[in-house]
Design a protein around this motif. Structure first.
Motif, PDB file in Angstrom:
ATOM      1  N   LEU A 189       0.822  -1.217   0.000  1.00  0.00           N
ATOM      2  CA  LEU A 189       0.000   0.000   0.000  1.00  0.00           C
ATOM      3  C   LEU A 189       0.853   1.263   0.000  1.00  0.00           C
ATOM      4  CD1 LEU A 189      -2.843  -0.996   2.494  1.00  0.00           C
ATOM      5  CD2 LEU A 189      -2.923  -0.967  -0.012  1.00  0.00           C
ATOM      6  N   LEU A 193       2.464   1.803  -3.420  1.00  0.00           N
ATOM      7  CA  LEU A 193       1.502   2.361  -4.373  1.00  0.00           C
ATOM      8  C   LEU A 193       1.250   3.836  -4.091  1.00  0.00           C
ATOM      9  CD1 LEU A 193      -1.048  -0.574  -4.577  1.00  0.00           C
ATOM     10  CD2 LEU A 193       0.452   0.229  -6.415  1.00  0.00           C
ATOM     11  N   HIS A 194       1.231   4.196  -2.824  1.00  0.00           N
ATOM     12  CA  HIS A 194       1.006   5.598  -2.438  1.00  0.00           C
ATOM     13  C   HIS A 194       2.113   6.504  -2.973  1.00  0.00           C
ATOM     14  CE1 HIS A 194       0.891   9.043   0.445  1.00  0.00           C
ATOM     15  NE2 HIS A 194      -0.379   8.975   0.100  1.00  0.00           N
ATOM     16  N   TYR A 240      -0.590   6.390  -8.491  1.00  0.00           N
ATOM     17  CA  TYR A 240      -0.962   5.412  -7.455  1.00  0.00           C
ATOM     18  C   TYR A 240      -1.120   4.003  -7.992  1.00  0.00           C
ATOM     19  CZ  TYR A 240      -1.957   9.537  -4.591  1.00  0.00           C
ATOM     20  OH  TYR A 240      -1.863  10.726  -3.915  1.00  0.00           O
ATOM     21  N   GLU A 241      -0.351   3.643  -9.018  1.00  0.00           N
ATOM     22  CA  GLU A 241      -0.445   2.283  -9.537  1.00  0.00           C
ATOM     23  C   GLU A 241       0.922   1.737  -9.913  1.00  0.00           C
ATOM     24  OE1 GLU A 241      -3.019   1.990 -12.936  1.00  0.00           O
ATOM     25  OE2 GLU A 241      -1.610   2.978 -14.250  1.00  0.00           O
ATOM     26  N   LEU A 272      -9.001  -2.020  -0.898  1.00  0.00           N
ATOM     27  CA  LEU A 272      -7.858  -1.140  -0.694  1.00  0.00           C
ATOM     28  C   LEU A 272      -7.133  -0.851  -2.001  1.00  0.00           C
ATOM     29  CD1 LEU A 272      -6.528  -2.765   2.594  1.00  0.00           C
ATOM     30  CD2 LEU A 272      -8.050  -0.789   2.349  1.00  0.00           C
ATOM     31  N   ILE A 273      -7.319  -1.736  -2.981  1.00  0.00           N
ATOM     32  CA  ILE A 273      -6.760  -1.558  -4.325  1.00  0.00           C
ATOM     33  C   ILE A 273      -7.779  -2.062  -5.344  1.00  0.00           C
ATOM     34  CG2 ILE A 273      -4.342  -1.840  -3.562  1.00  0.00           C
ATOM     35  CD1 ILE A 273      -4.449  -4.665  -4.895  1.00  0.00           C
ATOM     36  N   LEU A 277      -4.166   1.993  -6.143  1.00  0.00           N
ATOM     37  CA  LEU A 277      -4.600   2.314  -4.790  1.00  0.00           C
ATOM     38  C   LEU A 277      -5.969   2.993  -4.825  1.00  0.00           C
ATOM     39  CD1 LEU A 277      -3.390   2.199  -1.883  1.00  0.00           C
ATOM     40  CD2 LEU A 277      -2.602   4.532  -2.261  1.00  0.00           C
ATOM     41  N   THR A 278      -6.860   2.594  -3.931  1.00  0.00           N
ATOM     42  CA  THR A 278      -8.150   3.259  -3.795  1.00  0.00           C
ATOM     43  C   THR A 278      -8.035   4.345  -2.724  1.00  0.00           C
ATOM     44  OG1 THR A 278      -8.932   1.764  -2.061  1.00  0.00           O
ATOM     45  CG2 THR A 278      -9.399   1.124  -4.358  1.00  0.00           C
ATOM     46  N   GLY A 296      -7.610   2.644   0.478  1.00  0.00           N
ATOM     47  CA  GLY A 296      -6.239   2.130   0.578  1.00  0.00           C
ATOM     48  C   GLY A 296      -5.254   3.218   0.946  1.00  0.00           C
ATOM     49  N   GLU A 297      -5.458   4.410   0.405  1.00  0.00           N
ATOM     50  CA  GLU A 297      -4.591   5.536   0.753  1.00  0.00           C
ATOM     51  C   GLU A 297      -4.738   5.883   2.231  1.00  0.00           C
ATOM     52  OE1 GLU A 297      -3.428  10.010  -0.752  1.00  0.00           O
ATOM     53  OE2 GLU A 297      -5.385   9.200  -1.306  1.00  0.00           O
ATOM     54  N   ALA A 317      -2.786   3.314   4.098  1.00  0.00           N
ATOM     55  CA  ALA A 317      -1.343   3.502   3.887  1.00  0.00           C
ATOM     56  C   ALA A 317      -0.789   4.653   4.712  1.00  0.00           C
ATOM     57  CB  ALA A 317      -1.061   3.737   2.399  1.00  0.00           C
TER      58      ALA A 317
END
Length: 97
Positions: A16, A19-20, A25-26, A60-61, A74-75, A78-79, A82
């Motif tokens: 997480l 990705l942040h 964010y991917e 979360l993703i 990342l959703t 999810g952020e 994180a």
């Protein structure tokens, strides 16, 4: 909590947080595997995919597949996890900065 559970929670947090830090964010599973390796988690690509599926189940993703490669995004939830603004059982809570 067992040592294995501590490792699993930390591995999910590393995914997480990685990705942040990514533009957009991917990232694909190969990049995430390298990020985990950099943080001392030498795990198989199959385990990375298992984590990605679990994180997707928790919203979360999101995942998409390109040429048999998983790409995680990342959703908003999810952020929040994180950055420590939200807590999800099964993901290590990040330390305060």
């Amino acid at each position: 909590m067992s040592f294995k559970e501590v490792l699993l929670e930390d591995q999910r947090l590393v995914i997480l947080r990685s990705l942040h830090e990514m533009d957009g964010y991917e990232a694909n599973e190969s990049i995430l595997d390298s990020c985990l390796d950099a943080y001392g988690h030498r795990i198989s690509r199959d385990v990375v995919r298992t984590h990605l599926a679990w994180l997707e189940e928790q919203n979360l993703i999101t995942l998409r597949e390109v040429a048999d490669c998983k790409i995680a995004m990342l959703t908003g939830r999810g952020e929040d996890v994180a950055t420590g603004q939200a807590r999800v059982p099964g993901v290590k809570r990040p330390r305060a900065k």
